[in-house]
Scaffold this motif. Structure first.
Motif, short mmCIF file in Angstrom:
data_model
loop_
_atom_site.label_atom_id
_atom_site.label_comp_id
_atom_site.label_asym_id
_atom_site.label_seq_id
_atom_site.Cartn_x
_atom_site.Cartn_y
_atom_site.Cartn_z
N LEU A 6 0.86 -1.18 0.00
CA LEU A 6 0.00 0.00 0.00
C LEU A 6 0.89 1.23 0.00
O LEU A 6 1.74 1.38 0.87
CB LEU A 6 -0.91 0.02 1.24
CG LEU A 6 -1.69 1.31 1.48
CD1 LEU A 6 -2.72 1.54 0.35
CD2 LEU A 6 -2.38 1.28 2.83
N ASP A 8 0.39 5.00 0.43
CA ASP A 8 -0.61 5.98 0.84
C ASP A 8 -0.04 6.77 2.02
O ASP A 8 0.62 6.19 2.86
CB ASP A 8 -1.90 5.26 1.25
CG ASP A 8 -3.10 6.17 1.34
OD1 ASP A 8 -2.97 7.27 1.93
OD2 ASP A 8 -4.17 5.79 0.85
N ALA A 14 -4.08 3.21 6.31
CA ALA A 14 -3.12 2.10 6.19
C ALA A 14 -3.29 1.09 7.32
O ALA A 14 -3.27 -0.12 7.09
CB ALA A 14 -1.69 2.64 6.17
N THR A 15 -3.51 1.58 8.53
CA THR A 15 -3.70 0.69 9.68
C THR A 15 -4.98 -0.13 9.53
O THR A 15 -4.97 -1.35 9.73
CB THR A 15 -3.76 1.51 10.99
OG1 THR A 15 -2.53 2.25 11.11
CG2 THR A 15 -3.93 0.62 12.20
N GLY A 18 -4.59 -2.61 6.70
CA GLY A 18 -3.67 -3.67 7.14
C GLY A 18 -4.37 -4.70 8.02
O GLY A 18 -4.16 -5.91 7.86
N TRP A 30 3.27 -1.21 4.09
CA TRP A 30 2.83 0.16 3.90
C TRP A 30 4.02 1.07 3.64
O TRP A 30 5.02 1.01 4.35
CB TRP A 30 2.06 0.63 5.13
CG TRP A 30 1.68 2.08 5.10
CD1 TRP A 30 1.10 2.76 4.07
CD2 TRP A 30 1.87 3.05 6.14
NE1 TRP A 30 0.90 4.07 4.41
CE2 TRP A 30 1.36 4.28 5.69
CE3 TRP A 30 2.40 2.98 7.42
CZ2 TRP A 30 1.38 5.43 6.45
CZ3 TRP A 30 2.41 4.13 8.18
CH2 TRP A 30 1.90 5.34 7.71
N GLU A 32 4.62 5.21 2.97
CA GLU A 32 3.94 6.49 2.92
C GLU A 32 4.57 7.45 1.92
O GLU A 32 4.02 8.53 1.67
CB GLU A 32 3.84 7.12 4.30
CG GLU A 32 5.14 7.35 4.99
CD GLU A 32 4.94 7.82 6.43
OE1 GLU A 32 3.98 8.56 6.68
OE2 GLU A 32 5.75 7.44 7.27
#
Length: 176
Positions: A6, A8, A14-15, A18, A30, A32
């Motif tokens: 991911l 983002d 994201a959490t 996930g 993830w 960022e």
């Protein structure tokens, strides 16, 4: 275990994503930023890419991701969906394009679906008649893309004040 990436800048999203992937026995890494995404190892089975990455543009990152991970499907997932960005994303290598919010089942189904056809059949074009508000949103997105995300240059091209354009872009896209 299947592994996805991911890209983002939204930590909360994201959490939550996930956790949803973990419930389905899937791994979700993830990143960022674009730099972190390109450093991902090993190669994921699929990439979920947001168009707005803070100071970065997902559209500008897309070709680099396709070069770094050849053959890996890329799903563009954005809260600011427009026809213009969808077409550009597909031309740059995205295999699917979804507007947010999208649940995990929809995201996973998009990875299983065949690639987006570049030219939709004529019947779909005839059936799709966007509102004037939606057309203006699409045009603003097109002009912004033509100016590589530079809001000041896009505002000049549209003949409006920069702050007016910024306020427009902060609102949700117009419904169909």
């Amino acid at each position: 275990m299947r592994h996805f990436l991911l890209v983002d800048d939204n930590a909360t999203f994201a959490t939550l994503l996930g956790r949803s992937f973990a419930r389905r026995q899937l791994a979700l890494s993830w990143a960022e930023t674009g730099e972190r995404a390109l450093a991902c190892h090993p190669a994921p089975e699929g990439i979920i890419l947001d168009l707005n990455l803070g100071e970065e543009s997902g559209l500008q990152l897309l070709p680099a991701l396709c070069r770094r991970f050849p053959g890996v499907p890329v799903l563009v997932l954005t809260g600011y969906a427009s026809i213009s960005t969808a077409v550009t994303a597909v031309k740059l290598g995205a295999t699917q394009y979804l507007p947010k919010p999208a649940d995990v089942d929809t995201i996973l189904a998009a990875f299983e679906a065949p690639d987006i056809p570049v030219a939709p059949p004529p019947e779909e074009l005839v059936a799709f008649r966007p509102s004037v508000r939606k057309q203006s949103w699409e045009y603003v997105q097109f002009v912004l893309q033509q100016h590589e995300g530079n809001i000041s240059a896009a505002a000049r091209a549209l003949g409006m004040h920069r702050r007016t354009l910024q306020r427009m872009l902060q609102k949700k896209p117009a419904p169909r």
